[in-house]
Every structure is written in C-alpha cells, then in structure tokens.
Motif scaffolding. Sequence first.
Motif, PDB file in Angstrom:
ATOM      1  N   ARG A  42       4.113  10.823  -4.388  1.00  0.00           N
ATOM      2  CA  ARG A  42       4.550  10.576  -5.768  1.00  0.00           C
ATOM      3  C   ARG A  42       4.925  11.926  -6.389  1.00  0.00           C
ATOM      4  O   ARG A  42       4.168  12.499  -7.185  1.00  0.00           O
ATOM      5  N   GLU A  44       7.159  12.782  -8.594  1.00  0.00           N
ATOM      6  CA  GLU A  44       7.402  12.684 -10.029  1.00  0.00           C
ATOM      7  C   GLU A  44       6.905  11.333 -10.520  1.00  0.00           C
ATOM      8  O   GLU A  44       6.696  10.407  -9.742  1.00  0.00           O
ATOM      9  N   ASP A  45       6.727  11.232 -11.831  1.00  0.00           N
ATOM     10  CA  ASP A  45       6.180   9.997 -12.392  1.00  0.00           C
ATOM     11  C   ASP A  45       7.071   8.791 -12.149  1.00  0.00           C
ATOM     12  O   ASP A  45       6.594   7.659 -12.085  1.00  0.00           O
ATOM     13  N   ASP A  46       8.367   8.999 -12.035  1.00  0.00           N
ATOM     14  CA  ASP A  46       9.281   7.871 -11.852  1.00  0.00           C
ATOM     15  C   ASP A  46       9.910   7.861 -10.465  1.00  0.00           C
ATOM     16  O   ASP A  46      10.932   7.208 -10.248  1.00  0.00           O
ATOM     17  N   GLN A  47       9.316   8.573  -9.514  1.00  0.00           N
ATOM     18  CA  GLN A  47       9.896   8.675  -8.186  1.00  0.00           C
ATOM     19  C   GLN A  47       8.830   8.468  -7.098  1.00  0.00           C
ATOM     20  O   GLN A  47       7.674   8.878  -7.248  1.00  0.00           O
ATOM     21  N   ARG A  81      13.893   9.785  -1.458  1.00  0.00           N
ATOM     22  CA  ARG A  81      13.245   9.525  -2.746  1.00  0.00           C
ATOM     23  C   ARG A  81      13.989   8.425  -3.484  1.00  0.00           C
ATOM     24  O   ARG A  81      15.212   8.304  -3.389  1.00  0.00           O
ATOM     25  N   GLU A  83      13.293   5.195  -6.941  1.00  0.00           N
ATOM     26  CA  GLU A  83      12.422   4.692  -8.010  1.00  0.00           C
ATOM     27  C   GLU A  83      11.403   3.680  -7.512  1.00  0.00           C
ATOM     28  O   GLU A  83      10.504   3.289  -8.257  1.00  0.00           O
ATOM     29  N   LYS A 113      -1.771  12.504  -4.937  1.00  0.00           N
ATOM     30  CA  LYS A 113      -1.178  12.158  -6.227  1.00  0.00           C
ATOM     31  C   LYS A 113      -0.745  10.697  -6.247  1.00  0.00           C
ATOM     32  O   LYS A 113      -0.917  10.006  -7.254  1.00  0.00           O
ATOM     33  N   MET A 114      -0.202  10.237  -5.146  1.00  0.00           N
ATOM     34  CA  MET A 114       0.191   8.832  -5.042  1.00  0.00           C
ATOM     35  C   MET A 114      -1.042   7.936  -5.099  1.00  0.00           C
ATOM     36  O   MET A 114      -1.037   6.887  -5.760  1.00  0.00           O
ATOM     37  N   GLU A 116      -3.898   8.560  -6.561  1.00  0.00           N
ATOM     38  CA  GLU A 116      -4.439   8.554  -7.923  1.00  0.00           C
ATOM     39  C   GLU A 116      -3.561   7.743  -8.864  1.00  0.00           C
ATOM     40  O   GLU A 116      -4.055   7.174  -9.849  1.00  0.00           O
ATOM     41  N   HIS A 117      -2.271   7.674  -8.582  1.00  0.00           N
ATOM     42  CA  HIS A 117      -1.378   6.822  -9.383  1.00  0.00           C
ATOM     43  C   HIS A 117      -1.645   5.351  -9.130  1.00  0.00           C
ATOM     44  O   HIS A 117      -1.551   4.518 -10.036  1.00  0.00           O
TER      45      HIS A 117
END
Length: 389
Positions: A42, A44-47, A81, A83, A113-114, A116-117
Amino acid sequence: MHCYRKLLLVVVAGFSVLVLTGCWSRIEINDNAFVTVMYIDRPEDDQFEVSLGFPLPNRMATGSMSTNTSNGNSYSIVTKRAESIPVAIRKIRSDLSREITWGHCRVVVVGRKMAEHGISQLLEFASRQPSFHTKSYLFVSMATGQDIAKLTPVFERLPSEIVREFAQRHVTLGTTIKDFLQAEAAGGDMVAGLLTLGDVEMISEKGKVSRWVGTDGAAVFKAGAMVGDLDVMQMRAGLWLQGNMKSSLNSLRSPKDNKIISFLIQSSKASIKPHVQGDRIWFTIDVEAEDDIISSESQLNLLDPENINMLEGMLTEQLNGRILKAIKATQAIESDAFNFGRILEWHYPKVWEKNKNQWRDIYKNCEFVVNSKIFVRRTGTEKNSVTSK
C-alpha cells in the motif's frame, strides 16, 4: 427386445462421440503464466501495488537445483500499481505474452502498511477468483512485500518455495487465506506469521551481498487489519495451541548446577474447551507433547526417574507461562487472534449468538486455564554430560 438394446447402444455411442469433441475454451500450456506468489503493498492511501512471481520454464535446467543460468534467474517478478487489486492484476496481464493462471499460487505476502490498512480487498478478490487457492499461506512482511520479493533463493528454485516451506515445516504460523475468510465471519480477528529480512554476504553467491529472508514473530489482526504483533515466543505459543509444534528445540537450566539442558519436541497435540456458567465464560487448554533430550551440559543424572519427573514439571511450567503470556498479549489489544470465539460457537451456539456482538469486550476479561503434560521419552545413552568425564 434385441432391436431395442441395439438402438440404445447406438444412441449411447453417438452421445459419447458428441461429448468427446474437445475443449472449446482450452489454453495451451505454453500460453500460461503460472503465478507462484503474490506480493501486495500500500504505497499510497489510494493505491495498491501488486507484484506477481512467475517461474520461467525456459530457464530452468532439468535435474538441477540451480536458480541461476547463463540467461539469468529462473523466475520473474512483475509489478503494477492501481486503485484496486484486480485493476493492478489486469495491468500486469496486459504486459504479459501469456495468460495468468492461479493454480500454482501458494503464497501471499502482505506489506506491513497494507496489513495495517486492512486486507478486506485481498479477501474479496481471493473469494471471487475461482482458480485462486484459498489454502494459500498468508504472511506479513515487517517492511514491504516487494522487499521479500527480492530474496535470493539458495536451496530452492523459486523465492515462493522458501516462504512456503516456513509454514509447511511449522517454523512459523501457517495461516491461510481460508483461515482469514472464516475469521471474517466472526469479526476478522486472526494471527499470521511475520517475515523479517536483511542483507548478508552469501558464499553461494560468490560473496555478494544478497537479500536474506527469515521468520520472526506474528502479526495480530483485529477486524481484518493489523493492530499489533507478537514476539517469537508468543508466536510459538500459537503453534502449541494449534497442535503444530513439531521438531522444535527447547531449553532450560538444570536446577542442580544451572547448566543448559536441551530438548527436541517430537510431537504435540492440543485441545481447547469452553465452559459456560451463568454469565461467566472461560476456557481450558490441554496440551500434550513428547520430548527427547538431545544435549546436556549439566551433571544432573538423567537416568534417575525423579530427575526426569522434575524436568518434565519444569518444562510444563515453562510452557503454561508462555501460552498464557501469548493469550494475554491478544487480550490487551482486544483481538481474539487465536479464534476462541469460534470454538465457543461450535460448543455453545446459543451462548455465542447472545454474546457475539460484544465478544471482544468479553474476551479481554476471559479466564484461561492451561494444563500441559510434557513427557521426556528418550534421554540418550549417557546419564551425565559427556564433557564431565
């Protein structure tokens, strides 16, 4: 009657010919790109960043364990990458000369990071893809999935085989996509193995600094997102709870001279039982294991039954403490990572139905009683340390 049988045989033969006309949707094997591992990050927040690992059959030397040939590596990693995960995979497909096939994918690595998202989109994709194996192992990387993709396979042909062996040999937790899908129905709490990495000089690579990957503790998920982690000892307690602790080394200090005695765990089994009394819910955990003594630096007489009983008691006390410590760590972050709620639902469905909406609040205060029985079966031929002679 004879004519009727003859006609029936003609009809059956004719029907058989019709169904043997071939497969209209076949894809030649040379047109397939076999996915063996999927890495998801992850950035970026939108990617979402998706990387797929493919073996390269034309670079694999028959009968050789070597991963490198004069033409390069025997595998490839393709990254895109997008959305969403399906769109990223579609982009990868657009750049390939072959059709993506999921039948050989057995490993999914998720970056921290992914994790945790949240992995809900990954589970959505896996549950809807018909050819995706839900028994694929899921691991969490302490860094990113891409970092794990850069490991140097030494003993295996492909990087995915190394990571898969960690789970199959019970070095770490073998949590699968199926486990996460089942946990999703009960709130999404789960635990998965953590992967760690580093750069070291490898003799097999002529002294070059190469990427090394190993196991660490475990990632704790709550409602489908990583909320904490367990250390190595707490992760190993998870293996005990699953009855998957095998061929593992355990050590303690002798009460006679404080020297190390090492034990090899040969087998283990565990059973978990819920108990309900009014509004009170608690669990008993029974664990049995067989150990062999493989090394002793102590002067303790290992042929004395009383000493063996004493060592068994020490091992039992040590194991009870480790399991309880791991459970308390998950209670502290209110995550039923070891799925005690599903066990309660199986034995007491009405009690679960009544308490499932507030189960995390109940779980964090649940009492657990651990009853371990460890038997030392073989001590070897020496009664004392060989070095003492």
